[in-house]
Design a protein around this motif. Sequence first.
Motif, PDB file in Angstrom:
ATOM      1  N   VAL A 297     125.971  77.641   8.211  1.00  0.00           N
ATOM      2  CA  VAL A 297     126.787  77.859   7.011  1.00  0.00           C
ATOM      3  C   VAL A 297     127.108  79.339   6.820  1.00  0.00           C
ATOM      4  N   MET A 298     126.103  80.194   6.947  1.00  0.00           N
ATOM      5  CA  MET A 298     126.326  81.620   6.720  1.00  0.00           C
ATOM      6  C   MET A 298     127.298  82.206   7.744  1.00  0.00           C
ATOM      7  N   LEU A 299     127.141  81.829   9.005  1.00  0.00           N
ATOM      8  CA  LEU A 299     128.027  82.334  10.041  1.00  0.00           C
ATOM      9  C   LEU A 299     129.453  81.853   9.825  1.00  0.00           C
ATOM     10  N   ALA A 300     129.601  80.574   9.507  1.00  0.00           N
ATOM     11  CA  ALA A 300     130.947  80.020   9.312  1.00  0.00           C
ATOM     12  C   ALA A 300     131.647  80.658   8.127  1.00  0.00           C
ATOM     13  N   ARG A 301     130.929  80.837   7.024  1.00  0.00           N
ATOM     14  CA  ARG A 301     131.554  81.423   5.834  1.00  0.00           C
ATOM     15  C   ARG A 301     131.887  82.888   6.048  1.00  0.00           C
ATOM     16  N   ASN A 302     131.046  83.579   6.783  1.00  0.00           N
ATOM     17  CA  ASN A 302     131.332  84.983   7.076  1.00  0.00           C
ATOM     18  C   ASN A 302     132.579  85.117   7.943  1.00  0.00           C
ATOM     19  N   ARG A 303     132.698  84.255   8.946  1.00  0.00           N
ATOM     20  CA  ARG A 303     133.864  84.302   9.828  1.00  0.00           C
ATOM     21  C   ARG A 303     135.143  83.926   9.096  1.00  0.00           C
ATOM     22  N   ALA A 304     135.013  83.009   8.113  1.00  0.00           N
ATOM     23  CA  ALA A 304     136.196  82.543   7.390  1.00  0.00           C
ATOM     24  C   ALA A 304     136.519  83.408   6.186  1.00  0.00           C
TER      25      ALA A 304
ATOM     26  N   VAL B 204     135.902  72.583   9.659  1.00  0.00           N
ATOM     27  CA  VAL B 204     135.550  72.072   8.327  1.00  0.00           C
ATOM     28  C   VAL B 204     136.414  72.697   7.232  1.00  0.00           C
ATOM     29  N   TYR B 205     137.092  73.802   7.555  1.00  0.00           N
ATOM     30  CA  TYR B 205     137.947  74.453   6.577  1.00  0.00           C
ATOM     31  C   TYR B 205     139.400  74.101   6.873  1.00  0.00           C
ATOM     32  N   PRO B 206     140.209  73.893   5.848  1.00  0.00           N
ATOM     33  CA  PRO B 206     141.632  73.609   6.082  1.00  0.00           C
ATOM     34  C   PRO B 206     142.311  74.813   6.698  1.00  0.00           C
ATOM     35  N   SER B 207     143.148  74.538   7.686  1.00  0.00           N
ATOM     36  CA  SER B 207     143.867  75.635   8.336  1.00  0.00           C
ATOM     37  C   SER B 207     144.943  76.161   7.400  1.00  0.00           C
ATOM     38  N   ILE B 208     145.096  77.464   7.405  1.00  0.00           N
ATOM     39  CA  ILE B 208     146.101  78.101   6.555  1.00  0.00           C
ATOM     40  C   ILE B 208     147.281  78.532   7.428  1.00  0.00           C
ATOM     41  N   ARG B 209     148.435  77.934   7.172  1.00  0.00           N
ATOM     42  CA  ARG B 209     149.601  78.265   7.968  1.00  0.00           C
ATOM     43  C   ARG B 209     150.216  79.581   7.478  1.00  0.00           C
ATOM     44  N   PRO B 210     150.532  80.450   8.407  1.00  0.00           N
ATOM     45  CA  PRO B 210     151.147  81.723   7.992  1.00  0.00           C
ATOM     46  C   PRO B 210     152.521  81.487   7.377  1.00  0.00           C
TER      47      PRO B 210
ATOM     48  N   SER C 182     125.263  68.574   8.411  1.00  0.00           N
ATOM     49  CA  SER C 182     125.477  67.163   8.095  1.00  0.00           C
ATOM     50  C   SER C 182     126.969  66.851   7.973  1.00  0.00           C
ATOM     51  N   HIS C 183     127.720  67.729   7.333  1.00  0.00           N
ATOM     52  CA  HIS C 183     129.157  67.505   7.167  1.00  0.00           C
ATOM     53  C   HIS C 183     129.877  67.545   8.518  1.00  0.00           C
ATOM     54  N   ARG C 184     129.416  68.415   9.393  1.00  0.00           N
ATOM     55  CA  ARG C 184     130.048  68.529  10.711  1.00  0.00           C
ATOM     56  C   ARG C 184     129.758  67.286  11.556  1.00  0.00           C
ATOM     57  N   LEU C 185     128.535  66.782  11.476  1.00  0.00           N
ATOM     58  CA  LEU C 185     128.211  65.543  12.188  1.00  0.00           C
ATOM     59  C   LEU C 185     129.034  64.383  11.633  1.00  0.00           C
ATOM     60  N   HIS C 186     129.235  64.385  10.328  1.00  0.00           N
ATOM     61  CA  HIS C 186     130.031  63.336   9.693  1.00  0.00           C
ATOM     62  C   HIS C 186     131.476  63.403  10.172  1.00  0.00           C
ATOM     63  N   ARG C 187     131.989  64.618  10.332  1.00  0.00           N
ATOM     64  CA  ARG C 187     133.363  64.784  10.813  1.00  0.00           C
ATOM     65  C   ARG C 187     133.517  64.345  12.271  1.00  0.00           C
ATOM     66  N   LEU C 188     132.422  64.400  13.004  1.00  0.00           N
ATOM     67  CA  LEU C 188     132.456  63.949  14.400  1.00  0.00           C
ATOM     68  C   LEU C 188     132.425  62.433  14.522  1.00  0.00           C
TER      69      LEU C 188
END
Length: 342
Positions: free
Chosen positions: A247-254, A328-334, A267-273
Amino acid sequence: MIGHAALATAIAAFVACAVATPVLRRLALRWELTDRPGGHKSHRRPTPYLGGIAIMLATVVPPLALAGPAVARITGILVGAVAMALLGLIDDVAPLPPPTRLAVQTLAAGVVVVSGVVAPVTGSRLDMVITLLWIVVVTNSFNLLDNMDGALGGVTVVGAALLSAAAFVSGQPETGLLLAALSPAALGFLLYNWAPARIFMGDAGSLFIGFTLTSSAALVVSGAGPGTATAGLLLPAFVAIVDTAIVMLARNRAGRPLLQGGSDHLSHRLHRLGLGKRLTALALAALAGAAGLLHLATTLGWVAPVASAAAAGAAGCAVVVLAQRVRVYPSIRPKTAIRVRR
């Protein structure tokens, strides 16, 4: 004799939690202590809290009743864990500011350390500070792990049972009895928290569980060497640590706030799979079981502590990296530039 006490404790804890949970569920509905859907939450209707109080009572009362004065060695853990449950209950009813939560958690961890629970990671007085910080940080990691029906409950059932075995092997029956109560208590709660959940444990349960497991792990390794102590702290908390790192790595990158909730946990990522909520909970429990078995093997002397710590570190890094590949995050279109005709 110890085996009979452990069995009696486990049965009493399971029955107590299985009976108390529906009673507390009705009280929570009457008092409107519910978690309402919205935001990143996945449940669709208000779900009552207070499950954590059932877990706490079922975990604390049986060892006290069966072991009596012998639980003196874990008094600090019991006091701190109950304080965590009460802190979580207050936070469930009326959210507290983070500094207040952190202050109470630090005080509770200090009670444990002062009572003699110190993990000998460096062999110096610095270990008191390390143990205190570890208890606080990892307790909050377990709190974050309670993000899907049955997730933390399943991890607790397996993780507490294997840590209990390690405590008995280490010659610490009091700690073993406490954990022998926590595991079946979590199982009794799972009867009502298995997807779709009819009740949540809330912060009262997640903070209590995290504090109890983390403090107990520190006590189990209190007389060991640095290598064993390091492995003994990491392995029982493996799933919670990995989830927090993801979670910390993903939020920092995003570029997202680190302390803001979101559907970006393991858990959310496994659910998405494609895994359903029940399979996701079972997958997390299996991961906790693998780490717990490695810890037990290390305690028995079958695996070198350095090797088990290295294996856990490598596996943890691999899971953290691979999890980042699940979007897990919605892509933001430029935004496209609008051409102005002259």
